[in-house]
Write an enzyme that holds these catalytic residues in place. Structure first.
Site, PDB file in Angstrom:
ATOM      1  N   VAL A  10      -4.538  -5.049   3.951  1.00 36.94           N
ATOM      2  CA  VAL A  10      -4.622  -3.619   3.658  1.00 36.94           C
ATOM      3  C   VAL A  10      -3.375  -2.959   4.213  1.00 36.94           C
ATOM      4  O   VAL A  10      -2.971  -3.223   5.352  1.00 36.94           O
ATOM      5  CB  VAL A  10      -5.880  -2.997   4.295  1.00 36.94           C
ATOM      6  CG1 VAL A  10      -5.902  -1.493   4.066  1.00 36.94           C
ATOM      7  CG2 VAL A  10      -7.134  -3.645   3.733  1.00 36.94           C
ATOM      8  N   CYS A  11      -2.741  -2.124   3.393  1.00 36.96           N
ATOM      9  CA  CYS A  11      -1.639  -1.303   3.877  1.00 36.96           C
ATOM     10  C   CYS A  11      -0.550  -2.182   4.504  1.00 36.96           C
ATOM     11  O   CYS A  11      -0.107  -3.167   3.915  1.00 36.96           O
ATOM     12  CB  CYS A  11      -2.197  -0.274   4.851  1.00 36.96           C
ATOM     13  SG  CYS A  11      -1.109   1.089   5.290  1.00 36.96           S
ATOM     14  N   THR A  12      -0.110  -1.849   5.707  1.00 40.69           N
ATOM     15  CA  THR A  12       0.981  -2.572   6.361  1.00 40.69           C
ATOM     16  C   THR A  12       0.556  -3.922   6.921  1.00 40.69           C
ATOM     17  O   THR A  12       1.379  -4.638   7.494  1.00 40.69           O
ATOM     18  CB  THR A  12       1.569  -1.718   7.500  1.00 40.69           C
ATOM     19  OG1 THR A  12       0.501  -1.265   8.342  1.00 40.69           O
ATOM     20  CG2 THR A  12       2.319  -0.521   6.939  1.00 40.69           C
ATOM     21  N   THR A  29       2.327  -2.697  -0.386  1.00 42.22           N
ATOM     22  CA  THR A  29       1.972  -2.173   0.926  1.00 42.22           C
ATOM     23  C   THR A  29       1.994  -0.651   0.802  1.00 42.22           C
ATOM     24  O   THR A  29       2.197  -0.124  -0.294  1.00 42.22           O
ATOM     25  CB  THR A  29       2.958  -2.676   2.002  1.00 42.22           C
ATOM     26  OG1 THR A  29       2.486  -2.267   3.299  1.00 42.22           O
ATOM     27  CG2 THR A  29       4.359  -2.124   1.789  1.00 42.22           C
TER      28      THR A  29
END
Length: 320
Positions: free
Chosen positions: A108-110, A128
């Protein structure tokens, strides 16, 4: 299978929403009938509690270094602590090891930074949070970084964009595991839009258009989204803006990072997507209202932008 174990990897500086969007959605799936049920486990180095970005603390349920059981999904959370997490040989080494025990791997995300450091994104497409995409691409040139999609599936590995895109990715997993009906029930439970396609941009152009301080660009983009059915050719837009076609194109490339024609096509496509999911207008009427000359032109735009034709998009995403 007794249960689907979802191992969520956390660390100091993780984003709470990156974790909660996943675990809360899985809990709702269990409550409305997921069979086999999910079991979310938060794992950290040493099974230590972690302090999230927000300052709240989470207690771990497992130690990364002691977890050896097969699992359904290994998921790496994101957060401001992602660079320190990626610099931890212990954490990255165990992520690499645990990936061999999982049916699928996700971030998830970074959290994509940790997957990249572990070598799990080499020669793969990945996304990202759009704010960190350039940093990820620069640090890991072997990763094919695309900052636009909400999530990307490349084989058994999935990466998602910023924060609440974790919800979209989790809904996609639930649909894959248990079908559309259960995924729709989870979406209703969290009062969410079911379900943004992975190819949809993280930052809608209807929001992004207001982010520039250039008056010409702002005036032109405002005109575009307010007059989608009009002539929006480069010559017409340049006349409205009071500048040459060449100068307008240069301004768009500088401030919007795409040519005027590309912006127009994206605006029309996103507007058509909204009409398809919020009205019962025939596809042909949607095409006309949004400035597409024919339904085939609309179809081609949807295939490019969303990877599905308009009729399928409406079927999958219209509120019930």
């Amino acid at each position: 299978m007794q249960e689907r174990v979802i191992l969520v990897v956390g660390y100091d500086g993780a984003e709470l929403l990156d974790i909660a969007c996943v675990t809360s959605s899985l809990d709702i799936a269990n409550r409305i009938g997921a069979n086999p049920p999910y079991r979310a486990v938060l794992a950290t180095p040493g099974e230590h509690s972690i302090t999230c970005d927000s300052g709240l603390q989470l207690h771990a349920q497992a130690a990364l270094e002691r977890f050896n059981a097969p699992m359904d999904t290994l998921l790496i959370s994101g957060g401001l602590g992602h660079t320190q997490a990626a610099a931890s040989q212990l954490l990255v080494g165990h992520v690499r090891r645990l990936a061999t025990l999982a049916r699928r791997v996700a971030s998830v995300c970074t959290g994509a930074t940790v997957l990249a450091e572990a070598g799990l994104l080499t020669n793969r497409r990945a996304t990202t949070h759009w704010m960190y995409a350039e940093q990820l691409a620069r640090s890991y040139p072997e990763v094919q970084v695309d900052p636009d999609p909400i999530y990307i599936r490349d084989g058994h590995i999935a990466t998602s964009g910023g924060v609440t895109s974790a919800l979209d990715l989790t809904l996609a997993f639930i649909e894959e595991d248990h079908g559309m009906a259960l995924a729709r029930g989870v979406a209703l439970g969290v009062v969410a839009y079911l379900q943004r396609p992975g190819a949809q941009a993280q930052m809608s152009m209807f929001l992004a258009r207001r982010s520039t301080d250039d008056l010409v660009v702002r005036r032109t983009t405002n005109h575009i989204v307010s007059h989608l059915g009009d002539d929006l050719s480069i010559s017409a837009l340049a006349a409205i803006a009071g500048v040459s076609e060449r100068h307008l194109s240069r301004l768009f490339l500088t401030y919007v990072h795409e040519a005027p024609a590309q912006y127009v096509r994206r605006a029309r496509t996103e507007a058509a997507a909204h009409l398809l999911t919020s009205t019962e207008l025939p596809v042909a009427a949607v095409a006309r209202r949004c400035g597409f000359g024919t339904t085939e032109t609309l179809r081609q735009a949807f295939l490019t932008h969303y990877s599905v034709p308009p009729s399928r998009y409406r079927l999958d995403h219209q509120s019930s």
